[in-house]
Design a protein around this motif. Structure first.
Motif, mmCIF file in Angstrom:
data_model
loop_
_atom_site.group_PDB
_atom_site.id
_atom_site.type_symbol
_atom_site.label_atom_id
_atom_site.label_comp_id
_atom_site.label_asym_id
_atom_site.label_seq_id
_atom_site.Cartn_x
_atom_site.Cartn_y
_atom_site.Cartn_z
ATOM 1 N N ALA A 77 29.321 -27.516 -76.737
ATOM 2 C CA ALA A 77 28.062 -27.247 -77.437
ATOM 3 C C ALA A 77 26.974 -28.190 -76.928
ATOM 4 O O ALA A 77 25.835 -27.765 -76.685
ATOM 5 N N VAL A 78 27.347 -29.460 -76.736
ATOM 6 C CA VAL A 78 26.371 -30.417 -76.213
ATOM 7 C C VAL A 78 25.949 -30.003 -74.798
ATOM 8 O O VAL A 78 24.763 -29.959 -74.464
ATOM 9 N N ILE A 79 26.955 -29.662 -73.967
ATOM 10 C CA ILE A 79 26.628 -29.254 -72.592
ATOM 11 C C ILE A 79 25.725 -28.023 -72.615
ATOM 12 O O ILE A 79 24.792 -27.893 -71.821
ATOM 13 N N PHE A 80 25.982 -27.122 -73.576
ATOM 14 C CA PHE A 80 25.180 -25.903 -73.634
ATOM 15 C C PHE A 80 23.709 -26.213 -73.926
ATOM 16 O O PHE A 80 22.808 -25.641 -73.298
ATOM 17 N N VAL A 81 23.477 -27.144 -74.857
ATOM 18 C CA VAL A 81 22.087 -27.493 -75.181
ATOM 19 C C VAL A 81 21.372 -27.996 -73.923
ATOM 20 O O VAL A 81 20.241 -27.576 -73.622
ATOM 21 N N PHE A 82 22.056 -28.853 -73.150
ATOM 22 C CA PHE A 82 21.429 -29.357 -71.934
ATOM 23 C C PHE A 82 21.302 -28.254 -70.881
ATOM 24 O O PHE A 82 20.379 -28.253 -70.076
ATOM 25 N N THR A 83 22.230 -27.308 -70.909
ATOM 26 C CA THR A 83 22.125 -26.171 -69.987
ATOM 27 C C THR A 83 20.812 -25.431 -70.197
ATOM 28 O O THR A 83 20.083 -25.134 -69.251
ATOM 29 N N ASN B 325 21.639 -14.609 -68.815
ATOM 30 C CA ASN B 325 22.447 -15.683 -68.240
ATOM 31 C C ASN B 325 23.067 -16.551 -69.321
ATOM 32 O O ASN B 325 24.225 -16.968 -69.210
ATOM 33 N N LEU B 326 22.305 -16.821 -70.375
ATOM 34 C CA LEU B 326 22.818 -17.707 -71.420
ATOM 35 C C LEU B 326 23.970 -17.062 -72.191
ATOM 36 O O LEU B 326 24.918 -17.742 -72.579
ATOM 37 N N PHE B 327 23.886 -15.762 -72.409
ATOM 38 C CA PHE B 327 25.005 -15.080 -73.067
ATOM 39 C C PHE B 327 26.297 -15.332 -72.278
ATOM 40 O O PHE B 327 27.333 -15.706 -72.843
ATOM 41 N N PHE B 328 26.208 -15.140 -70.973
ATOM 42 C CA PHE B 328 27.421 -15.299 -70.164
ATOM 43 C C PHE B 328 27.813 -16.766 -70.003
ATOM 44 O O PHE B 328 28.988 -17.080 -69.801
ATOM 45 N N ALA B 329 26.828 -17.654 -70.114
ATOM 46 C CA ALA B 329 27.157 -19.081 -70.083
ATOM 47 C C ALA B 329 27.989 -19.447 -71.314
ATOM 48 O O ALA B 329 29.012 -20.132 -71.209
ATOM 49 N N VAL B 330 27.561 -18.958 -72.477
ATOM 50 C CA VAL B 330 28.291 -19.267 -73.713
ATOM 51 C C VAL B 330 29.709 -18.715 -73.631
ATOM 52 O O VAL B 330 30.691 -19.416 -73.915
ATOM 53 N N PHE B 381 30.649 -23.991 -63.311
ATOM 54 C CA PHE B 381 29.972 -22.719 -62.996
ATOM 55 C C PHE B 381 29.473 -22.008 -64.247
ATOM 56 O O PHE B 381 28.697 -21.069 -64.163
ATOM 57 N N ALA B 382 29.935 -22.448 -65.421
ATOM 58 C CA ALA B 382 29.404 -21.886 -66.665
ATOM 59 C C ALA B 382 28.064 -22.522 -67.009
ATOM 60 O O ALA B 382 27.259 -21.946 -67.723
ATOM 61 N N VAL B 383 27.848 -23.733 -66.475
ATOM 62 C CA VAL B 383 26.576 -24.421 -66.705
ATOM 63 C C VAL B 383 25.579 -23.862 -65.690
ATOM 64 O O VAL B 383 25.582 -24.224 -64.517
ATOM 65 N N VAL B 384 24.728 -22.950 -66.177
ATOM 66 C CA VAL B 384 23.925 -22.129 -65.255
ATOM 67 C C VAL B 384 23.218 -22.926 -64.158
ATOM 68 O O VAL B 384 23.325 -22.583 -62.979
ATOM 69 N N PRO B 385 22.494 -24.011 -64.495
ATOM 70 C CA PRO B 385 21.772 -24.701 -63.412
ATOM 71 C C PRO B 385 22.703 -25.298 -62.365
ATOM 72 O O PRO B 385 22.355 -25.335 -61.176
#
Lengths: 310, 559
Positions: A77-83, B325-330, B381-385
């Motif tokens: 969840a933390v990583i997602f926020v920074f993502t 992109n964020l949907f697939f990242a989650v 690879f899930a972390v989009v940037p």
């Protein structure tokens, strides 16, 4: 470390990603270390010893299951926020303005059009430092991908689906770029360079690129010009000031100023240029530049002409 | 074959007379015409091993070409053919048939059945697999192998850019194998659903069976996506339709949605049975039941569901919208959670155990650590940037090889050392096994770890050569050396298989003191598998027989 381009950013766009990447690498490294230590400890501590009893038959622990489900969820969840944050920092919306550059991927070279000044070049993109430019990315044939690791994200160049990409460099320098999507035989030599310059130098470069070269004086170059116009060169290439005005292959007007030839396969020198004209396959097999079976004299004349704009 | 006093059920009891009909045929015809799940399972594995050799040779040629910058050992076209064939071979002709071989051999035995639900369909699936593989390799003799990559992105794979017939062979062979795979999945589902011996409830199913059962649903849903897309690509190429040709109104991105809609579940298709094998092997050599059986099984179901919602993390560089992109990242981050649950449960199984370091166990432990590297690098690879930087680089090549080699291949090696005695009646050599193990472990890390670094330096994947930039040559050379260490490992392994098959120690019914039903019959099992199936009162029928005082049912948790 300096060779690790993705962790050695040279623009705010790339820096945002590099910071996140470094942080995530540390987190992943720690999780790996945890698993490895647990496994190695178990290997040492619980190896079978002679005369050992049967171990206690443990079936599980709900509490532990909750722990190793919940902690990764929180971490992610933390990583997602920074993502989300870094996505916006590294690839801001492009809706607000019209593009500065049009970059078109071809098998196997990059066409670069400066939309405001009208400069057209290939495989070498000049950039004023400290300015963020917006690129419209297209493809003329198959899917390519525009990537300069030290300057930011990569983006696919997809036929029928233009993309938008910001590009910026903090300091003067030459930054290496490459096609990152497999695009056929010469995918490897679809490299390019971004030359970042102080604004004044960049303006001078742009002016020089716009100059229409005069008809050359020396005999070999003049003969080369005649060959260029008479032969099939004009069917694919553009050369300002002549009838050649096609964009199937790179614009050759200021070819002599470019650092590399053939999508990065060789440095641009008079001898490599001559070799390229004589037998393109010897430098870049399967390239779409045909071998015209030119005589050595013709090669020398053509090379002299292409070099004459320097 | 020992008789069990408490035999609750006897699948084989009534079939004495049928033995003559179903008697094993050791002749070539006997193998070719067989509908016996054990013979078919072994044939799957043998075919997979043969193609593993071909795919491995292709990999070595690629690594030789990449050993030094500006190399011209291979032409770009040959390089592209070889990496296309390497990827296609390893996924479709090695990983899938090898795991299917384990599945059709072991599932009926583990659930106390005589055969698969549809033995003839089983044979059909296998022979479609063989014909598909032969057809793919025939392309080398018919104007060249396919060269658009195992992912065959349109429009590069369309007739305007890939004009040889290799691409058509690729489409047809995958289609043939895809049909066989769908049939095989139906077969496994029907087998597990209907042929479990009495009292083998779903909560007592061995985890290998659980995972192959779930996996079959994945195949049933994922392969048709590929099959449909292949037909569309074939229509484009042969009948000049425009599904994927942007120049005439088609969509290049549509192919990617279809391909990865299949392709990401496919990643799990070739890892879930490996998870299943690890879940059987680690407990046996730790002398403990699996830690958190329900969680290991349930996390498999979670992975299966999520695997259909993560495909577009292969497409973050396409430039689709942020919301998309964020949907697939989650979803992609979420799938790390059930995978992590498995890793922690396997690790916890070791604690308090009495570990026996057989070669099978060493491969299983190496799997645990190596797969963790592949799983963790997958999170990047899930972390989009981060994906925007690293996708289509050697970092990704490293990641996928830690998953497939560090995961599927190491688990399969563990599985082969573990079940070879059951398949053949003879043990594999443990001393050659140790050589095989250490060479594999060192070779794997030497070949693939440095590729993370190359990717971070900016080396794109699928390039036939590269410029002479700082460290690129040295790191690539290390990787190539590692590939040859892996070659040595495979040679030792092949030698071990050959020698042990003839001269290996006699195995007996249950050399590992294991507890699932396949160890309750002779090695190799008779044609009808069991004379009597021992009673099933928990998850470990043979353990319960051997240690009634420690039976799982007395522990309060196990069903």
């Amino acid at each position: 470390m300096t060779a690790l381009d993705t962790l050695n950013p040279m623009s705010p766009l790339a820096a945002a990603i590099a910071k996140l990447f470094a942080a995530v690498l540390v987190i992943l490294g720690l999780i790996f270390a945890l698993v490895a230590v647990l496994v190695v400890f178990a290997i040492v501590r619980y190896r079978e010893r002679p005369g050992a009893q049967l171990p206690r038959q443990i079936l599980g622990s709900d509490r532990l299951e909750i722990v190793w489900t919940a902690i990764p969820i929180l971490l992610l969840a933390v990583i997602f926020v920074f993502t989300v944050k870094v996505m916006h920092a590294a690839s801001p919306s492009a809706a607000s303005r019209s593009p500065d550059l049009l970059v078109v991927g071809h098998q196997w070279w990059w066409e670069v059009n400066y939309l405001k000044s009208g400069v057209v070049t290939a495989n070498e993109l000049h950039l004023p430092i400290g300015q963020r430019v917006l690129i419209r990315l297209e493809s003329a044939d198959v899917i390519h991908d525009f990537w300069v690791p030290r300057l930011g994200r990569k983006l696919d160049a997809i036929p029928g689906h233009p993309g938008y990409l910001w590009l910026e460099a903090d300091a003067p320098g030459v930054y290496l770029g490459a096609c990152a999507e497999f695009c056929g035989a010469e995918h490897a030599w679809m490299r390019f360079e971004v030359v970042a310059q102080p604004p004044a130098q960049f303006a001078a470069w742009e002016q020089a690129q716009l100059a229409v070269p005069p008809v050359p004086r020396p005999a070999p170059a003049l003969a080369g010009r005649k060959l260029f116009v008479a032969r099939t060169c004009v069917n694919c290439h553009r050369f300002a000031g002549t009838s050649a005005d096609r964009h199937v292959g790179p614009d050759l007007t200021h070819l002599a100023d470019r650092r590399m030839l053939a999508g990065g396969a060789v440095a641009n020198t008079p001898s490599t240029l001559a070799q390229w004209l004589k037998d393109p396959n010897s430098i870049k097999p399967d390239s779409h530049m045909p071998n015209f079976q030119l005589s050595d004299a013709e090669v020398a004349e053509l090379a002299a002409y292409l070099e004459s704009t320097k | 074959m020992k008789g069990y006093e408490l035999g609750e059920t006897a699948v084989g009891a009534a079939v004495g007379g049928e033995r003559a009909v179903w008697a094993p045929h050791e002749s070539l015809l006997g193998w070719v015409a067989s509908v016996d799940h054990k013979q078919i399972g072994i044939m799957y594995m043998v075919a997979a091993f043969a193609f593993f050799g071909l795919g491995g040779i292709e990999a070595l040629l690629l690594r030789i070409q990449l050993a030094v910058p500006h190399n011209n050992f291979l032409s770009p076209e040959t390089f592209n053919e070889l990496f296309t064939m390497h990827g296609t071979t390893m996924i479709f002709l090695v990983a899938m048939p090898l795991l299917t071989g384990f599945t059709v051999y072991l599932v009926p035995l583990m659930i106390g059945a005589r055969d698969m639900a549809f033995p003839r369909l089983n044979a059909m699936s296998f022979w479609l697999q063989v014909f598909g593989g032969v057809m793919l390799y025939f392309s080398f003799f018919a104007r060249g192998a396919p060269n658009a990559g195992w992912f065959s992105y349109a429009p590069l794979s369309e007739s305007a850019y890939s004009f040889g017939s290799g691409q058509d062979y690729w489409i047809l062979s995958l289609l043939v194998m895809g049909i066989g795979t769908v049939a095989g999945a139906i077969n496994v589902i029907a087998t597990v659903a209907t042929l479990r011996v009495r009292a083998m409830t779903m909560r007592r199913l061995p985890l290998f069976v659980w995972m192959t059962f779930v996996n079959s649903f994945l195949m049933l849903m994922a392969l048709p996506i590929l099959n449909a897309a292949l037909v569309m690509l074939l229509i484009d190429r042969q009948l000049h339709a425009h599904f994927f040709t942007p120049a005439s109104g088609g969509s290049a991105i549509l192919w990617q949605h279809y391909f990865w809609g299949f392709g990401h579940p496919e990643v799990y298709i070739v890892i879930l049975p490996a998870f299943g094998m690890i879940s059987e092997i680690i407990p046996v050599f730790a002398r403990k039941p699996i830690f958190g059986y329900e969680f290991v099984a349930a996390s498999t179901v979670a992975i299966a569901f999520l695997s259909f919602a993560v495909w577009a993390h292969h497409m973050f560089a396409v430039g689709l919208s942020d919301v998309f992109n964020l949907f697939f990242a989650v979803a992609s981050m979420s799938i790390a959670v059930p995978t992590g649950v498995k890793v922690f449960n396997w690790t916890a199984t070791l604690y308090g155990g009495r570990l026996r370091f057989t070669t099978a166990m060493m491969f299983a432990l190496a799997f645990l650590v190596m797969f963790t590297i592949g799983g963790l690098s997958g999170v990047s690879f899930a972390v989009v940037p981060i994906d925007w930087q690293l996708t289509d680089t050697y970092y990704l090549v490293a990641h996928l090889h830690y998953v497939f080699f560090g995961g599927t291949v190491l688990a399969s090696f563990a599985g082969i050392y573990y079940w070879f005695p059951k398949l053949t009646g003879r043990m594999l050599s443990e001393s050659l096994g140790k050589w095989h193990f250490w060479l594999s472990f060192i070779g794997l890390n030497l070949t693939f770890f440095v590729q993370h670094v190359l990717g971070m330096m900016g080396m794109p994947r699928r390039v036939f050569t590269y410029p002479d930039l700082p460290y690129w040559g040295a790191l690539n050379m290390l990787s190539t050396v590692g590939a040859f260490v892996l070659l040595a490992a495979v040679v030792v392994f092949a030698w071990n298989l050959g020698v042990s098959l003839k001269h290996g120690e006699e195995a007996g019914d249950n050399p590992w003191d294991a507890w699932t039903l396949e160890w309750a019959t002779s090695s190799p099992p008779p044609v009808d598998n069991f004379t009597r199936v021992p009673p099933v009162r928990g998850r470990r029928p043979l353990w319960d027989l051997a240690h009634p005082e420690l039976a799982d049912e007395l522990q309060g948790r196990a069903a």
